[in-house]
Design a protein around this motif. Sequence first.
Motif, PDB file in Angstrom:
ATOM      1  N   PHE A  43       0.723  -1.137   0.054  1.00  0.00           N
ATOM      2  CA  PHE A  43      -0.097   0.026  -0.033  1.00  0.00           C
ATOM      3  C   PHE A  43       0.997   1.146   0.076  1.00  0.00           C
ATOM      4  O   PHE A  43       2.059   1.431   0.648  1.00  0.00           O
ATOM      5  N   VAL A  57      -5.423   8.908   3.534  1.00  0.00           N
ATOM      6  CA  VAL A  57      -5.720   7.741   2.558  1.00  0.00           C
ATOM      7  C   VAL A  57      -6.609   8.399   1.609  1.00  0.00           C
ATOM      8  O   VAL A  57      -7.910   8.653   1.851  1.00  0.00           O
ATOM      9  N   LEU A  76      -6.590  -3.174   2.862  1.00  0.00           N
ATOM     10  CA  LEU A  76      -5.868  -2.362   3.646  1.00  0.00           C
ATOM     11  C   LEU A  76      -6.694  -2.370   5.050  1.00  0.00           C
ATOM     12  O   LEU A  76      -5.875  -2.276   6.047  1.00  0.00           O
TER      13      LEU A  76
END
Length: 410
Positions: A356, A383, A397
């Motif tokens: 990520f 994010v 995630l």
Amino acid sequence: MATEAFNMDAVRGSFPALAGEQVFLDNAGGSQTLGAVADRVRDYLINTNVQLGASYAIAKKSTARHAEGYTAAAKYVNASEDEIVLGASTTQLFRNVSFALDFNPGDELIVSALDHEANIAPWVDLAERQKLVLKWWQPTAGTTNPKLLAEDLAGLLSDKTRLVTCTHASNIVGTVHDIKAIAETVHRHSPDALVCVDAVAYAPHRKIDVKELGVDLYAFSWYKVYGPHISMLYASPRAQTQIRSLGHYFNPKTSLEDKLGLAAPSYELVYAIPAVLEYLGVDKDEHDETPKWAGIVAQETQLQAALLGYLNSRDDVTVWGEKSADAGARVPTISFTVKGWSSRELVEAVESGSNFGFRWGSFYSVRLVEDFFGLGKDGVVRVSMVHYNTVGEVEKLIETLDKVLSSKAK
């Protein structure tokens, strides 16, 4: 989310970078680029990389391609070619405008403290240079969900107000502001004032119509909207009457590009802009909502609902901004902090064991993050998603975040 108008396989296939292992969750800093955009850049540089305006064949083609890009860029926001200028960055374009406006000592500027510094610093500097009165537009202190409301402007506006600045959507909290209501309020109370809007964090997520919004200055960056690293500023006809030219004395001064362009936009990047409109289904002759935009909003609503659902369920998490996943209230730029964790520590812990990519910090909104929220230089965990992200990526995630947070004793 898969319909004939919005097929995720086709969407993701349009972005070559998505074929790799990296999961891109830092899109507010810059989206991935369409393959068709890269193709246009390459085509221009290989086949028409000459100066504009000459009479030989390739120069004519190059000039036409540049004009095609300008036409497409103007079309995207429902403006004319004379009402826009392309440049290196939104930061640079706002700075250019600040040197092209002339006010009188004692005139008043109202500046939002919730903005990216690109839409603050030029006006603070302008106020100092021209001895103007600077007023700060602040939401009520002590909230985790600050909003810029039209009704809050009433006490700040006066017959001396000449400029009001704000953001369409915050690059930190993702909150969407009612720009049409703000513009109407400003123009009703202070008819001589210009409304200047930073749309960098909004433009990747929603269709834009500057005439419907009623704004005077409106800017965003195409590299946040799946395109090349170039930015755009719109100026209304009433704004342009107040903008002097920064160009050479012997050059035309009719269009906004004449006044503020300063030969800044790279020709190959201008030529690449039509690929973005083609991808989004924006017809060259119409400016209606497209099926692609409806799909984008639906997809992004799912993404933010999934992540916010998890974050809101935890007692140790503070979501900074709108807690709801309502698409009318926010875009999928989500910032949060976790009790017992520094933002940097959490991001690096997640990234160390995953693919990520997201970030921590204040993202050039220092006045909001450090001064208003009081979070210090460590800032928030951000994010930032766009429509090419998948619900599966968000679920993974969440799973990774949960493992990391569980690994640290409370």
